[in-house]
Design a protein around this motif. Structure first.
Motif, mmCIF file in Angstrom:
data_model
loop_
_atom_site.group_PDB
_atom_site.id
_atom_site.type_symbol
_atom_site.label_atom_id
_atom_site.label_comp_id
_atom_site.label_asym_id
_atom_site.label_seq_id
_atom_site.Cartn_x
_atom_site.Cartn_y
_atom_site.Cartn_z
ATOM 1 N N ARG B 5 0.832 -1.205 0.000
ATOM 2 C CA ARG B 5 0.000 0.000 0.000
ATOM 3 C C ARG B 5 0.869 1.260 0.000
ATOM 4 N NH1 ARG B 5 -0.438 2.126 5.227
ATOM 5 N NH2 ARG B 5 0.157 0.638 6.838
ATOM 6 N N LYS B 6 0.286 2.332 -0.519
ATOM 7 C CA LYS B 6 1.027 3.582 -0.669
ATOM 8 C C LYS B 6 1.080 4.350 0.644
ATOM 9 C CE LYS B 6 0.911 4.685 -5.512
ATOM 10 N NZ LYS B 6 0.681 5.750 -6.484
ATOM 11 N N ILE B 7 2.117 5.169 0.758
ATOM 12 C CA ILE B 7 2.241 6.021 1.933
ATOM 13 C C ILE B 7 1.679 7.386 1.551
ATOM 14 C CG2 ILE B 7 3.880 7.106 3.517
ATOM 15 C CD1 ILE B 7 5.870 4.877 2.708
ATOM 16 N N SER B 8 0.771 7.904 2.402
ATOM 17 C CA SER B 8 0.219 9.216 2.064
ATOM 18 C C SER B 8 1.292 10.278 2.285
ATOM 19 C CB SER B 8 -1.014 9.519 2.924
ATOM 20 O OG SER B 8 -0.625 9.766 4.249
ATOM 21 N N PRO B 9 1.391 11.278 1.373
ATOM 22 C CA PRO B 9 2.433 12.316 1.483
ATOM 23 C C PRO B 9 2.376 13.065 2.813
ATOM 24 C CG PRO B 9 1.313 12.450 -0.635
ATOM 25 C CD PRO B 9 0.560 11.469 0.186
ATOM 26 N N GLU B 10 1.150 13.304 3.276
ATOM 27 C CA GLU B 10 1.006 14.029 4.543
ATOM 28 C C GLU B 10 1.596 13.226 5.698
ATOM 29 O OE1 GLU B 10 -2.487 15.864 7.382
ATOM 30 O OE2 GLU B 10 -3.051 15.245 5.363
ATOM 31 N N ASN B 11 1.239 11.941 5.720
ATOM 32 C CA ASN B 11 1.776 11.060 6.758
ATOM 33 C C ASN B 11 3.289 10.915 6.653
ATOM 34 O OD1 ASN B 11 -0.647 10.631 7.953
ATOM 35 N ND2 ASN B 11 -0.892 8.496 7.311
ATOM 36 N N ASP B 12 3.759 10.946 5.412
ATOM 37 C CA ASP B 12 5.197 10.797 5.183
ATOM 38 C C ASP B 12 5.971 11.951 5.817
ATOM 39 O OD1 ASP B 12 7.430 9.490 4.136
ATOM 40 O OD2 ASP B 12 7.453 10.808 2.390
ATOM 41 N N VAL B 13 5.434 13.138 5.653
ATOM 42 C CA VAL B 13 6.077 14.323 6.234
ATOM 43 C C VAL B 13 6.062 14.237 7.753
ATOM 44 C CG1 VAL B 13 5.883 16.844 6.492
ATOM 45 C CG2 VAL B 13 5.551 15.802 4.246
ATOM 46 N N GLN B 14 4.913 13.881 8.261
ATOM 47 C CA GLN B 14 4.780 13.768 9.720
ATOM 48 C C GLN B 14 5.711 12.695 10.292
ATOM 49 O OE1 GLN B 14 0.542 13.270 10.527
ATOM 50 N NE2 GLN B 14 0.481 15.357 11.343
ATOM 51 N N LEU B 15 5.791 11.593 9.560
ATOM 52 C CA LEU B 15 6.669 10.502 10.017
ATOM 53 C C LEU B 15 8.125 10.952 10.025
ATOM 54 C CD1 LEU B 15 6.878 7.450 10.803
ATOM 55 C CD2 LEU B 15 7.307 7.001 8.387
ATOM 56 N N SER B 16 8.490 11.682 8.970
ATOM 57 C CA SER B 16 9.865 12.196 8.905
ATOM 58 C C SER B 16 10.151 13.125 10.083
ATOM 59 C CB SER B 16 10.095 12.944 7.593
ATOM 60 O OG SER B 16 10.054 12.048 6.521
#
Lengths: 209, 191
Positions: B5-16
């Motif tokens: 499954r894909k990673i949502s860009p918003e979540n990706d930023v938050q995760l970073s």
């Protein structure tokens, strides 16, 4: 895939990195010429980054300290064999990773963690601010909880994925630099990074809103 | 472990952002003081070890030599013993045995003259000249004479010991070549 696999000749990516690599090479050449004290400059420059990478791989501050020291001793002992085919930084990181992986393989049955305290900085407090507007004590409690959850999630990752995400997200290296250090392709680095992030999103979903 | 499954860009930023918080897990200054001290000590030990590498190799070689000295001496004595024994009569080939033993010995026996009887050699003496000296007195009047020497096998195991037993006789005196019980192989002026 083995970390110790032969690495192709490194091409340092950014101009800053290139300048840094040239400076390091000059120091290395001094050490190779017999100026042993010149190595102290390299220790001072890289000790925190090397320690950080090892710490995030082992999740034990005492082990990380010993392994970081071991990394510098190994680098010092074999610096005469360093030919400058890759940057000193890449070479040093490879030693650090190999030392850590050997340690993890030997000690996989006895794993206990000891974490550093989180030093509060502007960008972290900003992140916490977004999560709560409560008092400082609540923020501190939330931060401790977050650190525990984060470290716990991190340790659930395989060593390969943990290595890649540590080098990318915590140490700030590029895909290309990571590929050079661990001796794999950029595609593999991206792939590992994707899966590691995906896994961590699942583990940390309550903090990601 | 993982899905596609894909990673949502918003979540990706938050995760970073979240993961970068781990950068703040840093040791304090006291830790680095201790770290430098320990590293310096280890570095010096490594330096000393590096310098004494040749010395340690030399010591190791000496130790190996010492440990193997007894074995080397034993082997040397054993080898010397074997060599000595192989050169003695006990292990040497007996000519009598060789004739009887194998085909090679038999062949050699047929190729070379086999002396069943005592070999002799005969010295053909020139007739004494008519010049008369003080020291040499002619016994026969210009007639040739022969000196027959018998070869007898002595105590030496391998070679023959020549024991010359000169027997003189005059040509034409009726003594045959084998009169001494030996076969004449070759005659000549000098041997």
């Amino acid at each position: 895939m083995s970390i110790a696999k032969a690495i192709t000749k490194s091409l340092v990516s950014s101009p800053e990195r290139r300048l840094e690599a040239d400076e390091d090479l000059a120091i290395v050449q001094k050490v190779q010429a017999g100026d042993v004290d010149a190595f102290d400059a390299l220790i001072l420059k890289y000790r925190e980054r090397v320690y950080s990478v090892i710490y995030n791989l082992t999740s034990n501050r005492e082990d990380a300290s010993d392994l970081a020291q071991e990394t510098f001793i190994k680098a010092f002992q074999s610096i005469k064999r360093f030919k400058g085919k890759s940057s000193f930084f890449t070479w040093l990181y490879r030693i650090a990773l190999n030392t850590s992986l050997t340690h993890l393989r030997k000690n996989k049955l006895r794993r206990f963690f000891s974490f550093e305290k989180m030093v509060e900085e502007d960008h972290s407090s900003g992140f916490i601010e977004n999560m709560t507007t409560d008092s400082d004590s609540d923020k501190a409690a939330l931060m401790t909880e977050l650190q525990e959850t984060l470290n716990d999630a991190f340790q659930k990752l395989s060593v390969k994925h943990r290595t890649v995400i540590t080098l990318f997200e915590i140490d700030g290296l590029s895909h290309k630099e990571i590929a050079e250090i661990i001796g794999t392709s950029i595609g593999t680095v991206r792939s590992r990074l994707h899966y590691a992030k995906q896994f961590l999103q699942g583990e940390l979903k309550e903090y990601l809103k | 472990m993982f899905s596609k499954r894909k990673i949502s860009p918003e979540n990706d930023v938050q995760l970073s952002q979240l993961l970068r918080m781990k950068r703040q897990e840093r040791p304090d200054d006291a830790f680095w003081g201790k770290f430098d001290e320990e590293l310096r000590s280890k570095q010096l030990s490594a330096l000393v070890r590096t310098q004494s590498w040749y010395e340690r190799t030399g010591k190791l070689a000496l130790l190996i030599a010492r440990k193997s000295a007894a074995a080397t001496a034993t082997l040397s004595i054993f080898a010397l013993g074997i060599f000595t024994i192989s050169k003695t009569e006990f292990f040497s080939m007996n000519p009598a045995d060789s004739v009887a033993s194998g085909p090679v010995s038999e062949m050699e026996a047929t190729e070379e003259p086999h002396f069943a009887e005592t070999p002799i050699f005969i010295v053909d003496r020139q007739p004494v000249s008519n010049e008369v000296t003080d020291l040499e007195i002619p016994k026969f009047d210009a007639a040739p004479y022969y000196e027959v020497n018998a070869l007898t096998k002595g105590a030496v195991p391998v070679s023959y010991q020549i024991i010359a037993e000169p027997k003189q006789f005059t040509a034409g005196s009726g003594v045959s070549d084998t009169s001494l019980g030996a076969k004449v192989i070759r005659t000549g002026i000098d041997f």
